[in-house]
Design a protein around this motif. Structure first.
Motif, PDB file in Angstrom:
ATOM      1  N   ALA A 199     -17.289  -4.132 -32.188  1.00 37.47           N
ATOM      2  CA  ALA A 199     -18.095  -3.049 -32.199  1.00 37.47           C
ATOM      3  C   ALA A 199     -17.593  -2.139 -31.174  1.00 37.47           C
ATOM      4  O   ALA A 199     -17.725  -0.908 -31.313  1.00 37.47           O
ATOM      5  CB  ALA A 199     -19.365  -3.859 -31.824  1.00 37.47           C
ATOM      6  N   VAL A 200     -16.971  -2.437 -29.866  1.00 40.26           N
ATOM      7  CA  VAL A 200     -16.443  -1.568 -29.017  1.00 40.26           C
ATOM      8  C   VAL A 200     -15.450  -0.778 -29.462  1.00 40.26           C
ATOM      9  O   VAL A 200     -15.370   0.543 -29.236  1.00 40.26           O
ATOM     10  CB  VAL A 200     -16.171  -2.228 -27.712  1.00 40.26           C
ATOM     11  N   ALA A 201     -14.653  -1.366 -30.292  1.00 41.66           N
ATOM     12  CA  ALA A 201     -13.590  -0.558 -31.097  1.00 41.66           C
ATOM     13  C   ALA A 201     -13.923   0.409 -32.011  1.00 41.66           C
ATOM     14  O   ALA A 201     -13.597   1.624 -32.074  1.00 41.66           O
ATOM     15  CB  ALA A 201     -12.279  -1.493 -31.564  1.00 41.66           C
ATOM     16  N   MET A 202     -15.005   0.105 -32.879  1.00 42.77           N
ATOM     17  CA  MET A 202     -15.436   0.914 -33.749  1.00 42.77           C
ATOM     18  C   MET A 202     -16.343   2.114 -33.097  1.00 42.77           C
ATOM     19  O   MET A 202     -16.218   3.268 -33.566  1.00 42.77           O
ATOM     20  CB  MET A 202     -16.403   0.352 -34.595  1.00 42.77           C
ATOM     21  N   GLY A 234      -5.890  -5.796 -30.571  1.00 43.75           N
ATOM     22  CA  GLY A 234      -6.604  -6.788 -29.667  1.00 43.75           C
ATOM     23  C   GLY A 234      -7.425  -7.680 -30.342  1.00 43.75           C
ATOM     24  O   GLY A 234      -7.350  -8.981 -30.242  1.00 43.75           O
ATOM     25  N   PHE A 235      -8.639  -7.122 -31.329  1.00 47.65           N
ATOM     26  CA  PHE A 235      -9.407  -7.751 -31.937  1.00 47.65           C
ATOM     27  C   PHE A 235      -8.695  -8.755 -33.176  1.00 47.65           C
ATOM     28  O   PHE A 235      -9.091  -9.978 -33.237  1.00 47.65           O
ATOM     29  CB  PHE A 235     -10.215  -6.969 -32.539  1.00 47.65           C
ATOM     30  N   TRP A 236      -7.736  -7.984 -33.604  1.00 49.01           N
ATOM     31  CA  TRP A 236      -6.872  -8.798 -34.572  1.00 49.01           C
ATOM     32  C   TRP A 236      -6.264  -9.922 -34.054  1.00 49.01           C
ATOM     33  O   TRP A 236      -6.319 -10.904 -34.772  1.00 49.01           O
ATOM     34  CB  TRP A 236      -5.887  -7.729 -35.505  1.00 49.01           C
ATOM     35  N   LEU A 237      -5.592  -9.669 -32.855  1.00 53.39           N
ATOM     36  CA  LEU A 237      -4.926 -10.922 -32.382  1.00 53.39           C
ATOM     37  C   LEU A 237      -5.841 -11.856 -31.798  1.00 53.39           C
ATOM     38  O   LEU A 237      -5.504 -13.369 -32.139  1.00 53.39           O
ATOM     39  CB  LEU A 237      -3.896 -10.510 -31.012  1.00 53.39           C
ATOM     40  N   TRP A 238      -7.157 -11.511 -31.395  1.00 46.26           N
ATOM     41  CA  TRP A 238      -8.129 -12.501 -31.156  1.00 46.26           C
ATOM     42  C   TRP A 238      -8.591 -13.423 -32.297  1.00 46.26           C
ATOM     43  O   TRP A 238      -8.835 -14.546 -32.424  1.00 46.26           O
ATOM     44  CB  TRP A 238      -9.387 -11.889 -30.587  1.00 46.26           C
ATOM     45  N   GLU A 239      -8.754 -12.477 -33.525  1.00 48.47           N
ATOM     46  CA  GLU A 239      -9.229 -13.332 -34.806  1.00 48.47           C
ATOM     47  C   GLU A 239      -8.108 -14.195 -35.077  1.00 48.47           C
ATOM     48  O   GLU A 239      -8.433 -15.390 -35.513  1.00 48.47           O
ATOM     49  CB  GLU A 239      -9.614 -12.267 -35.962  1.00 48.47           C
ATOM     50  N   ARG A 240      -6.684 -14.005 -35.097  1.00 48.15           N
ATOM     51  CA  ARG A 240      -5.924 -14.931 -35.527  1.00 48.15           C
ATOM     52  C   ARG A 240      -5.839 -16.000 -34.802  1.00 48.15           C
ATOM     53  O   ARG A 240      -5.499 -17.073 -35.348  1.00 48.15           O
ATOM     54  CB  ARG A 240      -4.492 -14.013 -35.559  1.00 48.15           C
ATOM     55  N   ARG A 241      -5.893 -15.746 -33.239  1.00 54.72           N
ATOM     56  CA  ARG A 241      -5.935 -17.103 -32.586  1.00 54.72           C
ATOM     57  C   ARG A 241      -7.189 -17.846 -32.864  1.00 54.72           C
ATOM     58  O   ARG A 241      -7.073 -19.228 -32.603  1.00 54.72           O
ATOM     59  CB  ARG A 241      -5.942 -16.627 -30.991  1.00 54.72           C
ATOM     60  N   LEU A 250     -15.164 -13.838 -37.056  1.00 56.38           N
ATOM     61  CA  LEU A 250     -15.953 -12.716 -37.426  1.00 56.38           C
ATOM     62  C   LEU A 250     -15.117 -12.162 -38.865  1.00 56.38           C
ATOM     63  O   LEU A 250     -15.847 -12.074 -39.842  1.00 56.38           O
ATOM     64  CB  LEU A 250     -16.038 -11.593 -36.715  1.00 56.38           C
ATOM     65  N   LEU A 251     -13.862 -11.940 -38.778  1.00 51.72           N
ATOM     66  CA  LEU A 251     -13.349 -11.593 -39.946  1.00 51.72           C
ATOM     67  C   LEU A 251     -11.960 -12.450 -40.287  1.00 51.72           C
ATOM     68  O   LEU A 251     -10.924 -12.184 -39.310  1.00 51.72           O
ATOM     69  CB  LEU A 251     -12.548 -10.042 -39.689  1.00 51.72           C
ATOM     70  N   PRO A 252     -12.099 -13.437 -40.958  1.00 49.21           N
ATOM     71  CA  PRO A 252     -10.794 -14.185 -41.156  1.00 49.21           C
ATOM     72  C   PRO A 252      -9.549 -13.503 -41.403  1.00 49.21           C
ATOM     73  O   PRO A 252      -9.603 -12.957 -42.546  1.00 49.21           O
ATOM     74  CB  PRO A 252     -11.278 -15.326 -42.223  1.00 49.21           C
ATOM     75  N   PRO A 253      -8.661 -13.626 -40.872  1.00 45.18           N
ATOM     76  CA  PRO A 253      -7.334 -12.708 -41.310  1.00 45.18           C
ATOM     77  C   PRO A 253      -6.767 -13.405 -42.232  1.00 45.18           C
ATOM     78  O   PRO A 253      -6.014 -12.796 -43.040  1.00 45.18           O
ATOM     79  CB  PRO A 253      -6.148 -13.166 -39.722  1.00 45.18           C
ATOM     80  N   SER A 254      -6.774 -14.660 -42.661  1.00 49.88           N
ATOM     81  CA  SER A 254      -6.400 -15.184 -44.086  1.00 49.88           C
ATOM     82  C   SER A 254      -7.070 -14.549 -45.080  1.00 49.88           C
ATOM     83  O   SER A 254      -6.499 -14.759 -46.328  1.00 49.88           O
ATOM     84  CB  SER A 254      -6.677 -16.929 -44.018  1.00 49.88           C
ATOM     85  N   LEU A 255      -8.294 -13.909 -44.811  1.00 52.58           N
ATOM     86  CA  LEU A 255      -8.758 -12.953 -45.923  1.00 52.58           C
ATOM     87  C   LEU A 255      -7.718 -12.051 -46.585  1.00 52.58           C
ATOM     88  O   LEU A 255      -7.649 -11.996 -47.822  1.00 52.58           O
ATOM     89  CB  LEU A 255      -9.956 -12.453 -45.620  1.00 52.58           C
ATOM     90  N   LEU A 256      -6.890 -11.666 -46.015  1.00 57.10           N
ATOM     91  CA  LEU A 256      -6.099 -10.552 -46.451  1.00 57.10           C
ATOM     92  C   LEU A 256      -4.743 -11.118 -46.810  1.00 57.10           C
ATOM     93  O   LEU A 256      -3.989 -10.356 -47.227  1.00 57.10           O
ATOM     94  CB  LEU A 256      -5.513  -9.425 -45.135  1.00 57.10           C
ATOM     95  N   ARG A 257      -4.754 -12.227 -47.080  1.00 60.89           N
ATOM     96  CA  ARG A 257      -3.367 -12.896 -47.928  1.00 60.89           C
ATOM     97  C   ARG A 257      -3.708 -12.580 -49.231  1.00 60.89           C
ATOM     98  O   ARG A 257      -2.802 -12.778 -49.972  1.00 60.89           O
ATOM     99  CB  ARG A 257      -3.508 -14.314 -47.421  1.00 60.89           C
ATOM    100  N   THR A 258      -4.861 -12.131 -49.762  1.00 60.38           N
ATOM    101  CA  THR A 258      -5.119 -11.862 -51.108  1.00 60.38           C
ATOM    102  C   THR A 258      -4.518 -10.562 -51.182  1.00 60.38           C
ATOM    103  O   THR A 258      -5.271  -9.473 -50.788  1.00 60.38           O
ATOM    104  CB  THR A 258      -6.577 -11.877 -51.655  1.00 60.38           C
ATOM    105  N   GLY A 259      -3.546 -10.514 -52.149  1.00 56.87           N
ATOM    106  CA  GLY A 259      -2.877  -9.058 -52.351  1.00 56.87           C
ATOM    107  C   GLY A 259      -3.681  -7.889 -52.735  1.00 56.87           C
ATOM    108  O   GLY A 259      -3.712  -6.838 -52.408  1.00 56.87           O
ATOM    109  N   THR A 260      -4.836  -8.238 -53.721  1.00 53.46           N
ATOM    110  CA  THR A 260      -5.526  -7.472 -54.321  1.00 53.46           C
ATOM    111  C   THR A 260      -6.695  -6.838 -53.141  1.00 53.46           C
ATOM    112  O   THR A 260      -6.861  -5.521 -53.161  1.00 53.46           O
ATOM    113  CB  THR A 260      -6.373  -8.106 -55.338  1.00 53.46           C
TER     114      THR A 260
END
Length: 479
Positions: A199-202, A234-241, A250-260
């Motif tokens: 939220a702060v980043a946005m 920083g948000f992305w690193l937190w989500e991966r951890r 909030l946003l699973p990084p594994s979601l972006l493993r889907t190429g489409t």
């Protein structure tokens, strides 16, 4: 069911666009400064873009039916607050709350369509979804101009918000009866740190992009953009951890493993970066350059809606005859060429714009937009598992809104930066600014076309390797 869901998509989208035509009336009635009025317009998008991913996760947590009903109730109540605002700061606060209500409501629409319509009928539902959201974009100025011109009960600009009340109340009555029961994930825990970081980043990203140009790009806008550049990684690193530790994200990084999904998000960003920006410079051309009233400007823009509706309704027949991707690519090519075809209309002063020719080009643009919007979203979401629908729909909605805000900022910088070299309200200067805006639109539309080509290749490659995850039929759970 679908009609109720489409209202949930139409109302929040309409409120992005309908308020623009009410700006002169609001400024006069509330005795507001230009900066205050810019906040009225911008704060809705700022709150929405900051928290929309959270809206998708709230649906996972509470159940999407329950969250949808709560969202409709909140959106109706905050619309009443906007329409009854006694001063501009009340209106600014009410618009922020309305953006928060849209966060709760809007992501549930895509998630419910994805979960409760089997693959065979889902494309039709997505076409109607695209028709609802695109129709709200295309008709916002016309609806707002008509309501303000009629001026029932002397309420003027307030009708831009009060129009939501009867629609919202009716939807609130029907939604509990018509929507399918969906249970929440009772053990799901909201990632509060992720919510705060995102939220702060946005806010740091969208605020300066929205108001920075009109403020003259002071130092604080650059510091905010720098802060966003630090917080987003920083948000992305937190989500991966967090995901690696097995916790709810909030946003699973594994979601972006889907190429489409990866490729599709970039394509959606490029496409939506042209939506609001094209309507914005068109309104400036018609009202400030051509001297039309808000209602007249809306009427000139109305062929865009006609073309959009016609193409959306015909897209199923096109898909049945030519497949899913060929009509998409053809429409994107024509849309890009249509932006370029407007150049001859603005070679002289804006007062010389040929309105009949412009309306034809707008109808073509609307038709191509209608042929692209829903099928594109279907391509992006098609290979996802049902459990990913909430987070993916929130991510997609965030991408749309951030891209729209960034696109509007860029085209505003281009248009006003060029036009201001002459007298800003001079028709020749407006025509010059519009031409430069068209260059931006052609480039971004071309980028969306390139992304679409890559998306279809990625999708085809994945499907030759195995059955897509999204092809399985979801089983609705119970409250």
């Amino acid at each position: 069911m679908l009609a109720v869901l489409l209202v949930g998509a139409f109302m929040p989208t309409l409120d992005f666009f309908i308020v623009n035509v009410a700006v002169p009336s609001m400024t006069e009635d509330l005795r507001a400064t230009s900066g205050e009025i810019e906040l009225v317009v911008a704060v809705y998008a700022i709150v929405y873009a900051s928290l929309v991913v959270l809206g998708g996760r709230l649906g996972d947590h509470w159940g999407r039916k329950k969250t949808f009903v709560v969202g409709i109730a909140l959106f109706t109540a905050t619309s009443a607050m906007c329409g009854s605002a006694p001063d501009v700061w009340w209106l600014i606060c009410a618009r922020a709350l309305q953006g928060g209500a849209a966060v709760v409501l809007f992501p549930q629409v895509l998630a419910l369509i994805q979960l409760h319509y089997p693959p065979a009928v889902r494309p039709r539902a997505m076409r109607l979804y695209g028709l609802a959201t695109g129709g709200a974009m295309a008709t916002g100025q016309l609806i707002g101009g008509l309501l303000i011109s009629l001026d029932w009960l002397g309420l003027s600009w307030r009708w831009a918000f009060l129009v939501n009340l009867p629609i919202g109340v009716l939807t609130l009555i029907l939604a509990p009866r018509l929507l399918p029961a969906t249970g929440g994930q009772g053990g799901l825990r909201i990632d509060r740190t992720g919510v705060l970081l995102f939220a702060v980043a946005m806010v740091l990203l969208v605020v300066p992009l929205t108001v920075g140009r009109s403020a003259g790009w002071p130092g604080w806008t650059l510091f905010m953009l720098l802060g966003a550049a630090v917080l987003l990684p920083g948000f992305w690193l937190w989500e991966r951890r967090t995901e690696a530790l097995g916790r709810d994200t909030l946003l699973p990084p594994s979601l972006l493993r889907t190429g489409t999904l990866r490729t599709g998000l970039l394509t959606v960003c490029a496409f939506y970066a042209t939506m609001s920006s094209a309507l914005y410079i068109l309104a400036l051309l018609l009202q400030q350059g051509r001297g039309l009233s808000p209602l007249e400007s809306g009427l000139v823009s109305s062929p865009l809606m006609v073309g959009f509706c016609a193409a959306s309704l015909a897209s199923s027949a096109l898909t049945a005859r030519w497949g899913a991707t060929r009509p998409l690519k053809a429409a994107m090519w024509i849309r890009t060429a249509g932006f370029a075809a407007q150049f001859p209309l603005v070679l002289a002063a804006a007062t010389a714009v040929n309105i009949p020719v412009l309306t034809v080009l707008l109808a073509i643009n609307g038709a191509c937009t209608g042929a692209v919007m829903a099928p594109l979203l279907t391509l992006v979401l098609d290979d996802l598992k049902p459990a990913q629908a909430g987070a993916a729909s929130g991510l997609l909605a965030t991408a749309q809104q951030v891209a729209g805000a960034v696109g509007l900022s860029v085209v505003g910088i281009v248009f006003h930066g060029v036009a201001a070299r002459r007298t800003p309200l001079d028709p020749a200067g407006i025509a010059t600014g519009y031409r430069h805006g068209l260059v931006y639109l052609v480039l971004m539309s071309g980028a969306a076309l390139a992304g679409l080509s890559l998306l279809t290749r990625t999708r085809d490659a994945q499907r030759t390797a195995g059955t897509p995850a999204g092809s399985s039929r979801p089983v609705p759970s119970q409250d």
